[in-house]
Design an enzyme around this catalytic site. Structure first.
Site, PDB file in Angstrom:
ATOM      1  N   ASP A  29      -3.070  -5.335 -18.833  1.00  0.00           N
ATOM      2  CA  ASP A  29      -2.074  -4.396 -19.354  1.00  0.00           C
ATOM      3  C   ASP A  29      -2.248  -4.041 -20.825  1.00  0.00           C
ATOM      4  O   ASP A  29      -1.284  -3.720 -21.515  1.00  0.00           O
ATOM      5  CB  ASP A  29      -0.653  -4.932 -19.117  1.00  0.00           C
ATOM      6  CG  ASP A  29      -0.370  -5.165 -17.643  1.00  0.00           C
ATOM      7  OD1 ASP A  29      -0.884  -4.389 -16.811  1.00  0.00           O
ATOM      8  OD2 ASP A  29       0.356  -6.122 -17.318  1.00  0.00           O
ATOM      9  N   GLU A  39       6.589   6.486  -9.668  1.00  0.00           N
ATOM     10  CA  GLU A  39       5.208   6.235  -9.246  1.00  0.00           C
ATOM     11  C   GLU A  39       4.743   7.281  -8.243  1.00  0.00           C
ATOM     12  O   GLU A  39       3.662   7.861  -8.390  1.00  0.00           O
ATOM     13  CB  GLU A  39       5.082   4.834  -8.617  1.00  0.00           C
ATOM     14  CG  GLU A  39       5.276   3.706  -9.596  1.00  0.00           C
ATOM     15  CD  GLU A  39       5.332   2.342  -8.919  1.00  0.00           C
ATOM     16  OE1 GLU A  39       5.300   1.346  -9.657  1.00  0.00           O
ATOM     17  OE2 GLU A  39       5.412   2.264  -7.680  1.00  0.00           O
ATOM     18  N   LEU A  98      -4.015  -7.058  -7.448  1.00  0.00           N
ATOM     19  CA  LEU A  98      -3.602  -8.280  -8.127  1.00  0.00           C
ATOM     20  C   LEU A  98      -4.763  -9.214  -8.451  1.00  0.00           C
ATOM     21  O   LEU A  98      -4.627 -10.426  -8.388  1.00  0.00           O
ATOM     22  CB  LEU A  98      -2.565  -9.022  -7.282  1.00  0.00           C
ATOM     23  CG  LEU A  98      -1.300  -8.220  -6.977  1.00  0.00           C
ATOM     24  CD1 LEU A  98      -0.350  -9.013  -6.098  1.00  0.00           C
ATOM     25  CD2 LEU A  98      -0.612  -7.777  -8.263  1.00  0.00           C
ATOM     26  N   HIS A 118       1.498   0.460 -14.064  1.00  0.00           N
ATOM     27  CA  HIS A 118       2.303  -0.733 -14.307  1.00  0.00           C
ATOM     28  C   HIS A 118       3.781  -0.338 -14.260  1.00  0.00           C
ATOM     29  O   HIS A 118       4.156   0.694 -14.822  1.00  0.00           O
ATOM     30  CB  HIS A 118       1.963  -1.350 -15.667  1.00  0.00           C
ATOM     31  CG  HIS A 118       2.656  -2.641 -15.903  1.00  0.00           C
ATOM     32  ND1 HIS A 118       2.226  -3.823 -15.345  1.00  0.00           N
ATOM     33  CD2 HIS A 118       3.776  -2.929 -16.597  1.00  0.00           C
ATOM     34  CE1 HIS A 118       3.047  -4.793 -15.704  1.00  0.00           C
ATOM     35  NE2 HIS A 118       3.997  -4.279 -16.473  1.00  0.00           N
ATOM     36  N   GLY A 122       0.753  -1.241   0.000  1.00  0.00           N
ATOM     37  CA  GLY A 122       0.000   0.000   0.000  1.00  0.00           C
ATOM     38  C   GLY A 122       0.782   1.289   0.000  1.00  0.00           C
ATOM     39  O   GLY A 122       0.233   2.339   0.334  1.00  0.00           O
ATOM     40  N   THR A 123       2.050   1.264  -0.410  1.00  0.00           N
ATOM     41  CA  THR A 123       2.809   2.523  -0.416  1.00  0.00           C
ATOM     42  C   THR A 123       2.248   3.507  -1.438  1.00  0.00           C
ATOM     43  O   THR A 123       2.157   4.704  -1.161  1.00  0.00           O
ATOM     44  CB  THR A 123       4.309   2.271  -0.679  1.00  0.00           C
ATOM     45  OG1 THR A 123       4.459   1.538  -1.897  1.00  0.00           O
ATOM     46  CG2 THR A 123       4.941   1.506   0.476  1.00  0.00           C
ATOM     47  N   ASN A 124       1.865   3.013  -2.614  1.00  0.00           N
ATOM     48  CA  ASN A 124       1.265   3.909  -3.607  1.00  0.00           C
ATOM     49  C   ASN A 124      -0.082   4.427  -3.127  1.00  0.00           C
ATOM     50  O   ASN A 124      -0.403   5.605  -3.297  1.00  0.00           O
ATOM     51  CB  ASN A 124       1.089   3.198  -4.957  1.00  0.00           C
ATOM     52  CG  ASN A 124       2.196   3.538  -5.924  1.00  0.00           C
ATOM     53  OD1 ASN A 124       2.632   4.678  -5.997  1.00  0.00           O
ATOM     54  ND2 ASN A 124       2.643   2.551  -6.673  1.00  0.00           N
ATOM     55  N   ASN A 141      -4.879   2.061 -13.935  1.00  0.00           N
ATOM     56  CA  ASN A 141      -3.878   1.219 -13.305  1.00  0.00           C
ATOM     57  C   ASN A 141      -2.502   1.803 -13.580  1.00  0.00           C
ATOM     58  O   ASN A 141      -2.311   2.549 -14.544  1.00  0.00           O
ATOM     59  CB  ASN A 141      -3.953  -0.207 -13.871  1.00  0.00           C
ATOM     60  CG  ASN A 141      -3.013  -1.155 -13.161  1.00  0.00           C
ATOM     61  OD1 ASN A 141      -2.873  -1.107 -11.943  1.00  0.00           O
ATOM     62  ND2 ASN A 141      -2.372  -2.032 -13.915  1.00  0.00           N
TER      63      ASN A 141
END
Length: 193
Positions: free
Chosen positions: A147, A176, A87, A106, A13-15, A104
């Protein structure tokens, strides 16, 4: 009027935390109103709870149809969905309910190093093993294929000959944290224009 964002996440969960903080610091209406995960007891819940954002786990069985998720998103008046280390495959019901409103990130320059099973450190290792000279991030709308959605933005970083996957990961994470919240903010501003 501000837009309400839900973050779908499956891990550390850092993003997600970075995005929540970004919008909380901006103030005003809207921002991240909900974090949903397909996994229990993940760090993203602790990070979100520390920032006073509700967190809800949806089991695999309930996730697959998308009906319960749609009800949940409606209850929180969600306008836009952000995947941050999520995921699981997003059910078609969500894709149809939120067209061009699910994005999303990537950790490579798609179409390279994408597809099912290509996430996190697996991507960085593949970049190093392929001898790539650059990597980066791709922010894209999602569709029914992993993707393959329309690309919104890409940001690049160098890959040096002696880099390890961990070295590449550090540079990619920096991209990011810097760019994902800004792109989300821009896309939210374009809704209903």
């Amino acid at each position: 009027m501000g837009k309400n964002v839900a973050i779908l996440a499956s891990g550390n969960g850092t993003n997600a935390e970075n995005i929540i903080r970004y919008f909380q610091e901006k103030g005003g209406e809207g921002g991240v109103v909900l974090v949903v995960s397909n996994r229990q007891n993940v760090n993203v819940f602790k990070r979100a709870e520390n920032l006073h954002v509700p967190c809800i786990y949806i089991s695999k069985e309930k996730w697959t149809t998308g009906e319960e998720v749609l009800k949940l998103l409606a209850d929180y008046r969600v306008d836009f969905i952000v995947l941050a280390g999520f995921l699981a495959k997003v059910p078609d019901a969500l894709l149809h309910a939120y067209p061009q409103r699910i994005i999303n990130i990537h950790p490579s320059l798609l179409p390279k190093f994408g597809g099912k099973g290509m996430y996190g450190d697996r991507v960085h290792q593949a970049v190093v093993e392929a001898g790539e000279r650059e990597s980066g991030i791709t922010i894209q709308y999602i569709n029914e294929h992993y993707d393959e959605g329309d690309i919104i933005a890409q940001f690049r970083c160098p890959v040096f000959p002696k880099d390890t996957a961990e070295d590449v990961a550090v540079r990619v994470h920096a991209l990011e944290y810097e760019h994902y919240p800004q792109v989300i903010e821009r896309l939210l501003a374009e809704i209903d224009k």
